[in-house]
Write a protein that holds these residues in place. Sequence first.
Motif, PDB file in Angstrom:
ATOM      1  N   LEU A 252       0.838  -1.197   0.000  1.00  0.00           N
ATOM      2  CA  LEU A 252       0.000   0.000   0.000  1.00  0.00           C
ATOM      3  C   LEU A 252       0.874   1.247   0.000  1.00  0.00           C
ATOM      4  CD1 LEU A 252      -2.685  -1.022   2.681  1.00  0.00           C
ATOM      5  CD2 LEU A 252      -2.715  -1.441   0.205  1.00  0.00           C
ATOM      6  N   VAL A 253       0.452   2.254  -0.767  1.00  0.00           N
ATOM      7  CA  VAL A 253       1.171   3.527  -0.847  1.00  0.00           C
ATOM      8  C   VAL A 253       0.363   4.580  -0.085  1.00  0.00           C
ATOM      9  CG1 VAL A 253       2.141   5.278  -2.373  1.00  0.00           C
ATOM     10  CG2 VAL A 253       2.119   2.877  -3.088  1.00  0.00           C
TER      11      VAL A 253
ATOM     12  N   ARG B 175       0.947  13.410   4.284  1.00  0.00           N
ATOM     13  CA  ARG B 175       0.279  14.681   4.596  1.00  0.00           C
ATOM     14  C   ARG B 175      -1.157  14.430   5.045  1.00  0.00           C
ATOM     15  NH1 ARG B 175      -2.926  18.101   1.724  1.00  0.00           N
ATOM     16  NH2 ARG B 175      -2.622  16.839  -0.164  1.00  0.00           N
ATOM     17  N   THR B 176      -1.839  13.531   4.352  1.00  0.00           N
ATOM     18  CA  THR B 176      -3.244  13.260   4.665  1.00  0.00           C
ATOM     19  C   THR B 176      -3.423  11.997   5.499  1.00  0.00           C
ATOM     20  OG1 THR B 176      -3.541  11.950   2.635  1.00  0.00           O
ATOM     21  CG2 THR B 176      -3.932  14.337   2.498  1.00  0.00           C
ATOM     22  N   GLY B 177      -2.409  11.115   5.488  1.00  0.00           N
ATOM     23  CA  GLY B 177      -2.549   9.833   6.169  1.00  0.00           C
ATOM     24  C   GLY B 177      -3.434   8.858   5.426  1.00  0.00           C
ATOM     25  N   GLU B 178      -3.715   9.171   4.145  1.00  0.00           N
ATOM     26  CA  GLU B 178      -4.622   8.336   3.365  1.00  0.00           C
ATOM     27  C   GLU B 178      -3.855   7.390   2.436  1.00  0.00           C
ATOM     28  OE1 GLU B 178      -7.954   8.231   3.655  1.00  0.00           O
ATOM     29  OE2 GLU B 178      -7.762   9.671   5.297  1.00  0.00           O
ATOM     30  N   LYS B 179      -4.481   6.256   2.172  1.00  0.00           N
ATOM     31  CA  LYS B 179      -3.950   5.303   1.196  1.00  0.00           C
ATOM     32  C   LYS B 179      -4.263   5.819  -0.203  1.00  0.00           C
ATOM     33  CE  LYS B 179      -6.399   1.663   0.550  1.00  0.00           C
ATOM     34  NZ  LYS B 179      -7.109   0.395   0.775  1.00  0.00           N
ATOM     35  N   VAL B 180      -3.246   5.902  -1.059  1.00  0.00           N
ATOM     36  CA  VAL B 180      -3.466   6.445  -2.401  1.00  0.00           C
ATOM     37  C   VAL B 180      -3.305   5.392  -3.500  1.00  0.00           C
ATOM     38  CG1 VAL B 180      -2.837   8.795  -1.770  1.00  0.00           C
ATOM     39  CG2 VAL B 180      -1.049   7.236  -2.510  1.00  0.00           C
TER      40      VAL B 180
END
Length: 719
Positions: free
Chosen positions: A94-95, A99-104
């Motif tokens: 997972l990447v 900054r957002t702490g979200e998975k992209v």
Amino acid sequence: MELDFLGYKLSCELRGHEDDVRGICVCDNAGIATSSRDRTVRFWPADGSGKYKGSSRKILLGHTSFVGPLAWIPPSGEFPEGGLVSGGMDTLALVWDLRTGEKVQTLKGHKMQVTGLVLDDHDIVSSSVDCTLKRWRNGKSIESWEAHSAAIQAVVKLPSGELVTDTVRGLAVMPDLGILSASHDGSIRLWALTGEVLMEMVGHTSIVYSVDSHATGLVVSGSEDCSAKIWKDGACVQSIDHPGCVWDAKFLANGDLVTACSDGVIRVWTDHEDRIADPIELESYLSVLSAYKGSRKTVGGLKLEELPGLEALKTPGASDGQTKIIREGDNGVAYAWNAREYTWDKIGEVVDGPNDGLKRPVLDGVEYDYVFDVDIGDGEPIRKLPYNRSDDPYSAADKWLLNQNLPLSYRQQIVDFILENTGQKSFAFDSSFCDPFTGCIPSKPTFKHIPKRGMLVFDVAQFDGILKKISEFNSALHSDLGQKQLSLSELEVARLSAVVKILKDTSHYHSSSFADVDVDLLLKVVNVWSLSMIFPVIDMLRMMVLHPDGADKLVKHVDSNGTLLAMIKKVTASPVIPANILTGLRLLVNLFKDFQFHQWLLHNRIEILDAFSSCSTSSNKNVQLAHSTLILNYSVLLIEKKDEEGQSQVLSAALEIAELENIDVDSKFRALVAIGSLMLEGSVKRVALDLDVESIAKAARTSKEAKVAEVAEDIVSLT
């Protein structure tokens, strides 16, 4: 560089993970990231002085199993504050955008656990237990290759840009010198790029999981022996004890050290006076460490913490000379009952004697001829298996499995392991052996055919015949004015020939690939051609599933448009054509090989089994065998998923097959193996007994076919 080494001391503890901390990633000067068995990744920012706060700033959630390797993505336009890549037991990488702490991005393609990650320019390279490396670009796999015949455990990038992989536990680059490796044998080695061993560092007493180096020339290693060791010029200059296995250890740029421990705590260590923890924190850590060591300390082969205290001496002895070992502080003291004086006399302190000249291994204070490391997988710590040559290997295996709370079905595997590693391959089982766990009853060494491990497939095909039959049907359509529009063009026929060429070349399955239009073309033909013409196309799909790239492309059609389920309904609809049934069954069987189809197979289990339920009574032996194999594969999958409802349905279908008299031998055998496996490792033994499995098994036990009689005997022994 000359170094006056002063020794590391605790700087701080970072708490937040709820299970073993498995991996550490140094994110330049921004902070550190850690991974854990608790399925999370945490980011810990550093302050301006190089110290770390006790709580994480970001918790990254997305993995469905434990997380291992991590890689840092430096800040860029896409990732203003940097990013992370994490790999897990769930086979995914997972990447994350920090900054957002979200998975992209979700990088899906490995068949087994992801073990290593490294950035190569703008690409991500991952390694896996499935023996492959994959290169990812913009979220997609652009290259895949098999690098080893065994599980790849680590991958690193050299300053030259070359990638290095290995099956050892850990790798690290030592600038201007070579590559460091951490090994199962407890050693660390420094290798020249030419493959020559430059230095060997020996000192750990168990598996070394990680290794890292610093510009000062220091090397750090983390081990199962609960220590992180610091090495200089090949010699151990400091050993830092931990209250658990040290899974990972990394240097920070400032020379500080970070360790990841199985107690769920990340610890930062420093040799700079201004960054050392305050006395209260240091004392607290020493107390934790002392308690941990006390829980593991043995006295005369007994655990110190389990010994009674002085209060036990208030109870009179049962007979003159009776002895007791009492816990006094950190020691065990022996006392003997003096019946004449009616008191306990102190004999002296009990100690574990040193190893003799033969250096026999010691486990829990007891010497053995052998103490083996046993890796049961799933990220579990290595377990210790003790054994003496005078032991009965079956008894030793049983005791160990029960002590470790592992299934007794693993018995023969453990016995084989013992015999192989002690040179006792000629050991013969004594039928008079008295099993200590069931009373003095002769015990069989193992079941011969259950439980079933792994999936069966149909991997043989007559490709020339398949192409010939498709060509015949296509010519018939082309010459029929009413159906000419359904025929394939010359280009499409050529595409099918190209597909067959790829499928024939099994030696290049790791690197060959199909075009998306290839799968689309085959599925289109199945959809528009008449029932009597589609079986050779289904057969081609059956073989394509066994190709890694073919499976990857076909899986896209599984849930998106219901193509596979529609095909099953088509081939099982009236009028039934045996060739369609056979190829359809074989295609389904082969789907089990690739885990990507498992969820679909589970979700559609009822429809699939119901659609082919009449196949057990087919007069075609090939159909019978394909149907029994489908049942057997389902039993393996449902046991793994602990699906009791599904196990019951498959058990019922398998019993129906086993009861039949005019059934192919191999078909009956596979049905019986499914029954035995479900009873042994599944959750439906009581259901099987209620369905009179004993009578079915006893009848099969009289078979003239040895393997049928043997597996039937396995089942009878379970009733």
